[in-house]
Design an enzyme around this catalytic site. Structure first.
Site, PDB file in Angstrom:
ATOM      1  N   CYS A 164       0.852  -0.858  -0.008  1.00 16.41           N
ATOM      2  CA  CYS A 164       0.197   0.041   0.275  1.00 16.41           C
ATOM      3  C   CYS A 164       0.672   1.612   0.225  1.00 16.41           C
ATOM      4  O   CYS A 164       0.987   1.755  -0.974  1.00 16.41           O
ATOM      5  CB  CYS A 164      -0.687  -0.176   0.989  1.00 16.41           C
ATOM      6  SG  CYS A 164      -2.483   1.424   0.488  1.00 16.41           S
TER       7      CYS A 164
ATOM      8  N   HIS B  15      -3.289  -4.859   0.573  1.00 20.09           N
ATOM      9  CA  HIS B  15      -2.624  -5.401   2.008  1.00 20.09           C
ATOM     10  C   HIS B  15      -2.840  -6.835   2.028  1.00 20.09           C
ATOM     11  O   HIS B  15      -3.916  -7.674   2.469  1.00 20.09           O
ATOM     12  CB  HIS B  15      -3.956  -4.739   3.240  1.00 20.09           C
ATOM     13  CG  HIS B  15      -3.453  -3.688   3.077  1.00 20.09           C
ATOM     14  ND1 HIS B  15      -2.478  -3.068   4.369  1.00 20.09           N
ATOM     15  CD2 HIS B  15      -3.839  -2.174   2.570  1.00 20.09           C
ATOM     16  CE1 HIS B  15      -2.680  -1.691   3.811  1.00 20.09           C
ATOM     17  NE2 HIS B  15      -3.760  -1.344   2.938  1.00 20.09           N
TER      18      HIS B  15
ATOM     19  N   GLU C 217      -1.249  -8.575   3.711  1.00 16.08           N
ATOM     20  CA  GLU C 217      -1.195  -9.462   5.137  1.00 16.08           C
ATOM     21  C   GLU C 217      -2.398  -9.990   5.494  1.00 16.08           C
ATOM     22  O   GLU C 217      -3.127 -10.405   7.171  1.00 16.08           O
ATOM     23  CB  GLU C 217      -0.671  -8.379   6.436  1.00 16.08           C
ATOM     24  CG  GLU C 217      -0.842  -6.807   6.613  1.00 16.08           C
ATOM     25  CD  GLU C 217      -1.331  -6.320   5.440  1.00 16.08           C
ATOM     26  OE1 GLU C 217      -2.665  -5.091   5.850  1.00 16.08           O
ATOM     27  OE2 GLU C 217      -0.884  -6.218   4.145  1.00 16.08           O
TER      28      GLU C 217
END
Length: 246
Positions: free
Chosen positions: A110, A217, A219
């Site tokens: 990001c 994102h 994660e």
């Protein structure tokens, strides 16, 4: 694996202090892929210090976070652009340049993708709703908007994702890549043209084994660790190669 972090005001017990802050999902993503995490808070770092930090790492992740200071790409701030974190901008810019010079595998996430583009001379779109007409890319309230992206065949990220070049992208960005810096290749876009991933062009940076950045994102998607597994694998290979050359 070094991961950049934030400096935020934090409360715990009787303390109310500035502290290094990084959501645990980043740590989980790396450890799930077999890596070990070193958290890197913003700190003063000239080129020499940045090179020493990079030399101590096997890989680097540039995490998400606050908007980059528009002055770094020659613009004045949009009314929706957040107050810049100049300490973080300066630290991560120096660290990223040192990582590239050291041929260190890295993943930008990001803000990390935006930083990569700005550090190499590109620009940002400061407020996407001005371009696309709504807030689908950042719904607000900490709610990620999952969309499906497909990366370009033959790209480094496509190698990592494997035969299924698609991924669920959890979006939370009100800014985006504008003019793409020389030496970077766009590897995916949304249906309305917003850049969602880019990577170092091998013609310019062929010795960097893994230089990938995504606007989403990864994660946040615990069921898909392919990007982190690819980074950890590249970091291990780079470490082993350094040992052989030593």
């Amino acid at each position: 694996m070094g991961i950049t972090s934030y400096l935020e005001q934090a409360q715990t017990g009787v303390w109310d202090v500035r502290a290094s802050f990084l959501p645990k999902v980043y740590l989980d993503a790396v450890t799930d892929a077999g890596g070990i995490v070193i958290v890197l808070p913003p700190q003063p770092a000239d080129d020499i210090v940045a090179r020493r930090i990079a030399a101590s790492l096997d890989g680097l992740i540039l995490s998400g976070g606050a908007d980059i200071d528009p002055r770094r790409y020659g613009e004045t701030a949009h009314e929706k652009t957040a107050t810049p974190r100049e300490d973080r901008d300066a630290f991560e810019d120096a660290l990223l340049r040192a990582a590239i010079d050291a041929e260190l595998p890295f993943l930008g996430i990001c803000r990390g993708a935006q930083l990569l583009n700005v550090a190499l001379g590109g620009t940002l779109i400061q407020h996407l709703p001005d371009v696309v007409g709504d807030e689908r890319y950042q719904l607000g309230g900490g709610v990620f908007n999952p969309i499906e992206v497909e990366v370009d065949e033959g790209s480094r990220i496509a190698e990592v994702l494997g035969d299924e070049r698609r991924a669920t992208a959890h979006l939370y960005h009100h800014q985006a890549i504008g003019e793409v810096a020389d030496g970077l290749t766009v590897t995916s876009r949304t249906a309305d043209g917003v850049i969602e991933s880019l990577e170092l062009d091998p013609a310019h940076y062929g010795n960097v084994p893994f230089g990938v950045a995504v606007q989403w994102h990864p994660e946040e998607h615990a069921q898909d660790r392919r990007l982190f597994a690819g980074l950890v694998e590249a970091a291990k290979a780079a470490r082993d190669r350094k040992k052989e050359e030593a």
